[in-house]
Design a protein around this motif. Structure first.
Motif, PDB file in Angstrom:
ATOM      1  N   ILE A 164       0.863  -1.185   0.000  1.00  0.00           N
ATOM      2  CA  ILE A 164       0.000   0.000   0.000  1.00  0.00           C
ATOM      3  C   ILE A 164       0.904   1.240   0.000  1.00  0.00           C
ATOM      4  O   ILE A 164       2.083   1.171   0.367  1.00  0.00           O
ATOM      5  N   ILE A 165       0.343   2.360  -0.423  1.00  0.00           N
ATOM      6  CA  ILE A 165       1.011   3.652  -0.311  1.00  0.00           C
ATOM      7  C   ILE A 165       0.349   4.373   0.862  1.00  0.00           C
ATOM      8  O   ILE A 165      -0.819   4.728   0.817  1.00  0.00           O
ATOM      9  N   GLY A 166       1.106   4.529   1.943  1.00  0.00           N
ATOM     10  CA  GLY A 166       0.554   5.090   3.169  1.00  0.00           C
ATOM     11  C   GLY A 166       0.272   6.570   3.055  1.00  0.00           C
ATOM     12  O   GLY A 166       0.640   7.236   2.080  1.00  0.00           O
ATOM     13  N   TRP A 167      -0.378   7.080   4.090  1.00  0.00           N
ATOM     14  CA  TRP A 167      -0.647   8.513   4.149  1.00  0.00           C
ATOM     15  C   TRP A 167       0.649   9.319   4.249  1.00  0.00           C
ATOM     16  O   TRP A 167       0.632  10.538   4.098  1.00  0.00           O
ATOM     17  N   ASP A 168       1.768   8.640   4.509  1.00  0.00           N
ATOM     18  CA  ASP A 168       3.067   9.308   4.513  1.00  0.00           C
ATOM     19  C   ASP A 168       3.696   9.333   3.132  1.00  0.00           C
ATOM     20  O   ASP A 168       4.842   9.750   2.978  1.00  0.00           O
ATOM     21  N   ALA A 169       2.968   8.871   2.095  1.00  0.00           N
ATOM     22  CA  ALA A 169       3.450   8.826   0.710  1.00  0.00           C
ATOM     23  C   ALA A 169       4.640   7.881   0.563  1.00  0.00           C
ATOM     24  O   ALA A 169       5.502   8.090  -0.295  1.00  0.00           O
ATOM     25  N   GLN A 170       4.669   6.832   1.375  1.00  0.00           N
ATOM     26  CA  GLN A 170       5.721   5.827   1.300  1.00  0.00           C
ATOM     27  C   GLN A 170       5.113   4.449   1.058  1.00  0.00           C
ATOM     28  O   GLN A 170       3.961   4.186   1.387  1.00  0.00           O
ATOM     29  N   LEU A 171       5.939   3.557   0.473  1.00  0.00           N
ATOM     30  CA  LEU A 171       5.526   2.182   0.243  1.00  0.00           C
ATOM     31  C   LEU A 171       5.625   1.387   1.539  1.00  0.00           C
ATOM     32  O   LEU A 171       6.638   1.441   2.243  1.00  0.00           O
ATOM     33  N   HIS A 172       4.550   0.639   1.854  1.00  0.00           N
ATOM     34  CA  HIS A 172       4.531  -0.253   3.012  1.00  0.00           C
ATOM     35  C   HIS A 172       4.096  -1.628   2.534  1.00  0.00           C
ATOM     36  O   HIS A 172       3.190  -1.757   1.702  1.00  0.00           O
ATOM     37  N   LEU A 173       4.723  -2.674   3.076  1.00  0.00           N
ATOM     38  CA  LEU A 173       4.492  -4.033   2.624  1.00  0.00           C
ATOM     39  C   LEU A 173       3.945  -4.894   3.754  1.00  0.00           C
ATOM     40  O   LEU A 173       4.315  -4.725   4.917  1.00  0.00           O
ATOM     41  N   LEU A 174       3.071  -5.813   3.395  1.00  0.00           N
ATOM     42  CA  LEU A 174       2.517  -6.773   4.342  1.00  0.00           C
ATOM     43  C   LEU A 174       2.635  -8.146   3.707  1.00  0.00           C
ATOM     44  O   LEU A 174       2.048  -8.408   2.655  1.00  0.00           O
TER      45      LEU A 174
END
Length: 626
Positions: free
Chosen positions: A615-625
């Motif tokens: 997902i692209i978080g509200w911090d404008a960074q890529l996060h993985l699960l």
């Protein structure tokens, strides 16, 4: 996975657009403790009558005049908004505000309201005159200013505002004002209304449309004059407006009740004078005689950024992820060990709209498709186009310049802008085909030729299509394209030889919330969608037997109520809950939930070690699960 940081900025045309069309996303930002600022372009003075429809009808029946006072009505709407935000932030609608005057970069003044108990919650009132009509042309309006039919739009100061000096803005000054606000707050997430909703059933308020275009222009200016890293990266989320009520309800009953609470505070539903204002404490125009009066309370729909196919496996199985940051394509890449990611790397080319679609070509290269907006210096130069870029060599991470496929229908001004994000198929012969819902709500396509060029846009039919089409290729090489209508989903098939069906095929899928996702599945292609009214993810499989489309019965994915598209890898699914969290199932009905909030939609990779979601978080960074 830790919760993200981020700063949200909403830019809306009128007081209440945020409560009707951006909530519950807005409430989630406030509840998570992130700084939230909302900018109101106009005072929303309308007809200046702050009465509910029952009282209006009673006065008219008695032959009595309506009490018209536009500055007073605008102040009542401001009071209602402050009550709604105070309720969302503190639990009490009477929590006090500090109201001050600030100078704008456009040469005027604005009111700045800061919630004393939670100073990270702020409201900026630009107090420009509104159009006072949904679609009737009013030259002295944001629409007229954008089109060049008026040179200036004046202020409409409310009775209680601390701003005392009237002003007016020309087009450049409105853009400068919004650019200055962006420079001051430096958000990581910007929420605006839909700048290109189209006409007919897609009709939205003209202030919504042209306010969003002014926001687009300011975002483009902001990204250019204050480049990264002098500011953080930012993503943009666009929201449908009035037209969203014409489709299946998005939110389930508990989510609707949560959304109604700030709406009732805004509407001054109980009419207690706890704001101590002669203007009144809210907008009685929308005061409910029953829950049905709030006819947007059960919806939230993203106008762009619904793609679930922005992650891809490139050469050697290395993963890549793509997103639009700062109006440019951002690329993250996995290293050869599969344990670290680098990025974001911003690729050349500006003006990209939210949401991209990636496909892996037969030789291992990645192709990325998007839409691009050219704002231009005049209204006639405002254009959108489908664009694509192709990796120069497998695994290189370098791409060709953006190549344009144009607009699917250029016969009218609306046809050049009011179309969907593209869906893309890679055929067994290695060539690509691109599908877009056009401004007439039908499907269009372009096909790559053996020489690598493209056919003109072909008309594939369908009626009343809405949202973004989706597409996927089954293991046997047959491609499927799906597009939602208000009541079902329509399908097309593409043979191994690249021949599309000549007519749209009814799938029998029940009413959805428009957000679709497709991916290869056992014996065909799977379609994932949300059931109207519950927000629960459902899935079905499409296959072809004897040249006939076969559709399996739909199956619910347990514990998945929410909104927005669902990313999938076989039986594993990930999406947004009604509270905005990321939830993922492992295919056996066991959900994993994260407090991480995100813009757009999740994406997925099917890997030997199991599914991976991004997902692209509200911090404008890529996060993985994983």
């Amino acid at each position: 996975m830790a919760s993200d940081a981020g700063r949200a900025l909403e830019i809306v045309a009128h007081p209440d657009d945020d409560l009707f069309f951006i909530n519950p996303d807005l409430q989630q930002s406030i509840s998570s403790g992130h700084p939230v600022t909302t900018v109101y372009l106009t005072s929303g003075e309308g007809d200046g009558v702050d009465l509910d429809q029952h009282r209006v009808q009673a006065l008219r029946s008695a032959g009595l005049p309506l009490p018209v006072n536009k500055p007073l009505y605008s102040e009542a709407r401001q009071n209602g908004i402050r009550a709604a935000y105070a309720l969302m932030a503190t639990g009490t609608r009477t929590s006090p505000w500090r109201r001050t005057v600030i100078a704008t970069a456009g040469g005027g003044q604005a009111e700045l309201d800061i919630l004393k108990a939670k100073p990270s919650v702020q409201l900026v009132w630009l107090e420009m005159k509104e159009a006072e009509s949904i679609s009737g042309y009013s030259p002295v309006s944001l629409h007229g200013l954008w089109d060049g039919n008026t040179s200036r739009v004046p202020s409409m100061l409310t009775t209680g505002t601390p701003v005392r000096k009237p002003f007016s803005y020309n087009k450049a000054q409105v853009i400068a004002t919004l650019t200055g606000i962006l420079e001051h707050y430096r958000p990581t997430l910007v929420r605006t209304q839909d700048p290109t909703p189209g006409q007919g059933r897609d009709l939205d308020h003209q202030d919504h449309i042209y306010g969003a275009r002014f926001a687009q222009a300011a975002l483009s200016r902001y990204a250019a004059v204050l480049p990264f890293p002098r500011r953080p990266h930012f993503t943009v989320q666009n929201y449908l407006g009035y037209q969203t009520s014409g489709f299946g309800d998005v939110l389930n009953a508990p989510a609707v009740q949560n959304k109604l609470q700030p709406l009732k505070a805004y509407a001054w539903a109980d009419e207690h004078n706890d704001c101590k204002s002669s203007a009144g404490c809210g907008d009685l125009h929308v005061a409910a005689s029953g829950p049905g009066q709030f006819h947007w309370a059960d919806d939230i729909r993203y106008a762009r950024g619904n793609s679930t196919t922005w992650m891809a496996r490139g050469a050697g199985g290395r993963a890549e992820a793509f997103a639009v940051l700062d109006g440019q394509l951002a690329l993250w890449r996995e290293d050869s060990s599969g344990t670290r990611w680098s990025g974001p790397q911003l690729l050349p080319g500006t003006g990209l709209d939210p949401g991209v679609h990636s496909v892996t070509l037969a030789d291992g290269r990645t192709a990325v498709f998007a839409t691009q907006t050219a704002i231009g210096s005049t209204s006639s130069e405002y254009r959108r186009a489908v664009v694509y870029a192709v990796e120069r060599a497998p695994g290189s991470g370098t791409f060709t310049p953006w190549r344009s496929l144009g607009a699917p229908a250029a016969d009218t001004q609306d046809g050049t802008v009011a179309f969907s994000a593209p869906a893309v198929l890679t055929q067994p012969n290695g060539r690509m085909s691109v599908y877009v819902r056009d401004g007439n709500n039908t499907l269009r396509a372009r096909y790559q030729t053996p020489a690598g060029s493209w056919t003109p846009w072909q008309h594939l039919g369908g009626t009343a299509l809405h949202g973004d089409p989706v597409a996927a290729v089954a293991a046997n090489g047959i491609g499927y394209v799906f597009a939602a209508t208000p009541s079902t989903v329509t399908a097309w098939t593409l043979t191994q030889a690249g021949k599309i069906t000549e007519r749209a095929i009814a799938t029998g899928v029940p009413t959805t919330t428009l957000a679709l996702a497709a991916a290869p599945a056992d014996r065909g292609v799977g379609l994932w969608f949300r059931q109207a009214g519950t927000g629960e993810i459902h899935t079905m499989t499409a296959s072809t037997e004897a040249d006939k489309l076969r559709v399996s019965p739909t199956v619910a994915v347990a514990n998945t109520s929410g909104y927005g598209p669902a990313a999938s890898c076989q039986a594993a699914v990930a999406g947004r809950t009604t509270t905005g969290d990321l939830t993922a199932t492992d295919g056996s009905g066991h959900p994993r939930q994260s407090a991480l909030r995100f813009s757009g939609a999740a994406s997925s990779l099917c890997r030997p070690r199991g599914p991976q979601f991004g997902i692209i978080g509200w911090d404008a960074q890529l996060h993985l699960l994983a």
